[in-house]
Each structure stands twice: as structure tokens, then as C-alpha cells.
Design an enzyme around this catalytic site. Structure first.
Site, PDB file in Angstrom:
ATOM      1  N   HIS A  50       0.925  -1.121  -0.059  1.00 15.33           N
ATOM      2  CA  HIS A  50       0.069  -0.025   0.140  1.00 15.33           C
ATOM      3  C   HIS A  50       0.810   1.300  -0.230  1.00 15.33           C
ATOM      4  CE1 HIS A  50      -3.108  -2.969   1.057  1.00 15.33           C
ATOM      5  NE2 HIS A  50      -2.423  -3.026   2.280  1.00 15.33           N
TER       6      HIS A  50
ATOM      7  N   GLU B 131      -1.278  -0.441   8.685  1.00 11.33           N
ATOM      8  CA  GLU B 131      -2.123  -1.424   9.139  1.00 11.33           C
ATOM      9  C   GLU B 131      -1.458  -2.563   9.957  1.00 11.33           C
ATOM     10  OE1 GLU B 131      -3.776  -4.135   5.914  1.00 11.33           O
ATOM     11  OE2 GLU B 131      -1.819  -3.955   4.874  1.00 11.33           O
TER      12      GLU B 131
ATOM     13  N   HIS C   2       3.502  -7.468   1.353  1.00  8.88           N
ATOM     14  CA  HIS C   2       3.116  -8.467   2.292  1.00  8.88           C
ATOM     15  C   HIS C   2       1.997  -9.474   1.443  1.00  8.88           C
ATOM     16  CE1 HIS C   2       0.518  -5.056   2.482  1.00  8.88           C
ATOM     17  NE2 HIS C   2      -0.645  -5.961   2.766  1.00  8.88           N
TER      18      HIS C   2
ATOM     19  N   ARG D 106      -1.363  -4.523  -6.078  1.00 15.49           N
ATOM     20  CA  ARG D 106      -1.024  -6.141  -6.269  1.00 15.49           C
ATOM     21  C   ARG D 106       0.086  -6.404  -7.168  1.00 15.49           C
ATOM     22  NH1 ARG D 106      -5.823  -7.293  -8.416  1.00 15.49           N
ATOM     23  NH2 ARG D 106      -6.963  -7.299  -6.555  1.00 15.49           N
TER      24      ARG D 106
END
Length: 321
Positions: free
Chosen positions: A105, A122, A180, A200
């Protein structure tokens, strides 16, 4: 204190995913009917994905409507002054029956410039993990844009990436730019900035029901990646009937409460609190009122609630700002 506000719960926003399964129903009591439900968005203010209250006087109203009416009372003085009437975090449960795509991200600056969005810092709390379950987090060794692109082109990207074994109770903090992926056989709670911007980079050569591969974001990702190794796992020892801090970053503060009887919560009115019940059952006692919760429930406690009791046997993920 007299207030018409109370602890809020919300109707789950369920997401079908190519990698999802049935554990959100089996473990967390979510009302799913499919074989591949991957996510339950518990608390969201994203456009077109705004959570709807499912309890009490305000049942049927959505989160944004409530924040229009009671912004400071719910968000808290400090949070309201920083974010206005926008709820700044997104809370989810995820069930990975198969590996998720390998992704990352962008940070706030890139996300604002490219998508008019927050970035997506996150954290994950692992609730259940099958034997040999793994996460992918960052690089094994420091890498570079050139090496990364070469390995991506030759379909050898996995050789660069760091695999981490996981077990129930593990916590991982993922800064923006960290490559990740959640591996197969894991159920976790996720707390993140309010953003749905994902780049992605590899999807295990999967195709959907129509034989199509999902979109990759190779060019966007290159300048967003952190090519240095990162230590994402947060070590902690949960103390029974105490709030044990695990993550403290500019976007949220998260603690684990290992509840085995009762805990008195005393807090300021600077921030709301969210409790995710990852295991067990508990009650919230406030003045002469009692609210009851079970595994899988996520509770938004308005900032004006500064003193209340938690009682029961449960594991709670507690988040404030």
C-alpha cells in the site's frame, strides 16, 4: 454523565474473495452463505461502504450520519480536531482459505497524489492459524528496484520475499510500502487507515471463474515499495486483566486485553475506543446499563465514555487514536 449515545455495533459488510472460505461463519458467527467469503468489514466509512448501526436507538442509521450529529462526542476532541467528521480507521476480519495476492500500500503522500486517499498503514492480530501457516512480509535481504523488477519479470519474485510462520495471538505491524501477503489457513483481525488503495504485484497465476487473471499494478508499485528489510512482528506478553500495548503509531494505538474477570477502563475524551472480541464473551457495564458481546463482535465506544467496566472471559483487541 447523561448521554443518548451508547456502545455501537454494526451490520457486517461481507466481501466475496477468490481466496476466501467459511471460517468467518464457523469462528466468528458472521451471517455468510457462500464458500468463499474473505472479509467482514466491521467498521467502515469508505464511500459506498459505510457501516450501518444494528443496535439501540440509532439502529438503521449509518456511521457518517451519526458523525454529522455527534462528531466530537463520538470521535473525541483530539480525533475531531485532526480528521474532522471523517472516521479515520477501518476494521476487518479476514479468512484466507487460499493465499492472498502479494501486495503493498502507498504512503499518505503517494495515495493523496494518485488517489486522493489516505495511505494504508495496518496491523494484524492472528486469531487462528492452521499448522504451517505463513505470512509474507517484506524482503529476506535488502533489495533494489532493479533486482525486484528482474525477479518479477522472470517469475522468481518469491525467492526475494520473507516468509514468517504464525500462530494464534501473533501481532504484525505493516508500514506503508511493505510487501505482504496473508497465507492460506489464517483468520485475523485487521486495523488500518481508512483506505482501500492496494497495489497487487503477484497473484499466484490465478484466474477467476471466467478464466481471467486479476489486475496487477506493477508500475504503480515500483515507487511505493520499501526495498529494505523490515521487522513487522510485535513481541508482547499479555497480562491478565490489563491493557497490554502492542502498537503505537501516528494513526492508531492498539492493545490486547486478556480478560478473565473484570477490568475498569479509565480514559480521556480525546478519542473513541474500538473493541474487537477475537475470542470469548464479555459485558460492558456503564452506569446502570449492561451490554453483552460475543466472539466476532466489534464495538465502537464513543469518546464521551471515559469510565466503564469490562467483565467476562475474552480476548479483546482495543484501539484508540
Amino acid at each position: 454523565m447523561t448521554t443518548i449515545l451508547y456502545p455501537f455495533t454494526f451490520t457486517p459488510i461481507l466481501k466475496e474473495r477468490i481466496w476466501g472460505g467459511t471460517k468467518l461463519k464457523n469462528y466468528l458467527n458472521k451471517p455468510i452463505s457462500s464458500e468463499n467469503t474473505g472479509e467482514s468489514w466491521e467498521l467502515s466509512s469508505l464511500p459506498n461502504e459505510v457501516s450501518v448501526i444494528n443496535n439501540g436507538f440509532f439502529k438503521g442509521k449509518n456511521l457518517n450520519e451519526l458523525l454529522e450529529q455527534f462528531p466530537e462526542e463520538i470521535l473525541g476532541k483530539v480525533v475531531y480536531s485532526r480528521f474532522g467528521k471523517q472516521f479515520p480507521l477501518l476494521f476487518k476480519y479476514l479468512d484466507a482459505r487460499e493465499n492472498l495476492s502479494i501486495q503493498l500500500h502507498p504512503n499518505d503522500e503517494l495515495a493523496k497524489k494518485r488517489h486522493n486517499s489516505f495511505g494504508k498503514t495496518e496491523m494484524w492480530y492472528v486469531m487462528q492459524a492452521d499448522e504451517n501457516a505463513r505470512l509474507i512480509i517484506g524482503f529476506k535481504e535488502n533489495s533494489s528496484k532493479e533486482e525486484y523488477l528482474q525477479k518479477l519479470e522472470s517469475n522468481e519474485i518469491l525467492s526475494l520475499l520473507n516468509e514468517v510462520p504464525v500462530k494464534k495471538g501473533d501481532v504484525f505491524f505493516l508500514e506503508t510500502g511493505t510487501i505482504h501477503a496473508i497465507g492460506a489457513g489464517i483468520v485475523l483481525a485487521e486495523i488500518q487507515q481508512t483506505s482501500d488503495v492496494t497495489y497487487r504485484i503477484y497473484d499466484w497465476d490465478r484466474v477467476d471463474a471466467n478464466g481471467k487473471e486479476r489486475e496487477l499494478h506493477t508500475e504503480l508499485a515500483v515507487d511505493a515499495i520499501n526495498y529494505q528489510t523490515t521487522s513487522a512482528k510485535k513481541e508482547y506478553t499479555a497480562i491478565v486483566n490489563k491493557s497490554t500495548p502492542v502498537v503505537n503509531c501516528p494513526y492508531f494505538k492498539t492493545s490486547i486485553i486478556s480478560l478473565n474477570d473484570e477490568v475498569l477502563i479509565d480514559k480521556t475524551s480525546d478519542s473513541f475506543m474500538v473493541l474487537m472480541c477475537t475470542e470469548g464473551n464479555f459485558e460492558l457495564l456503564f452506569e446502570d446499563k449492561k451490554y453483552t458481546y460475543q466472539t466476532g463482535d466489534t464495538v465502537l465506544i464513543p469518546a464521551v465514555f471515559t469510565s466503564f467496566m469490562l467483565k467476562g472471559i475474552a480476548t479483546l483487541v482495543e484501539t484508540t487514536i
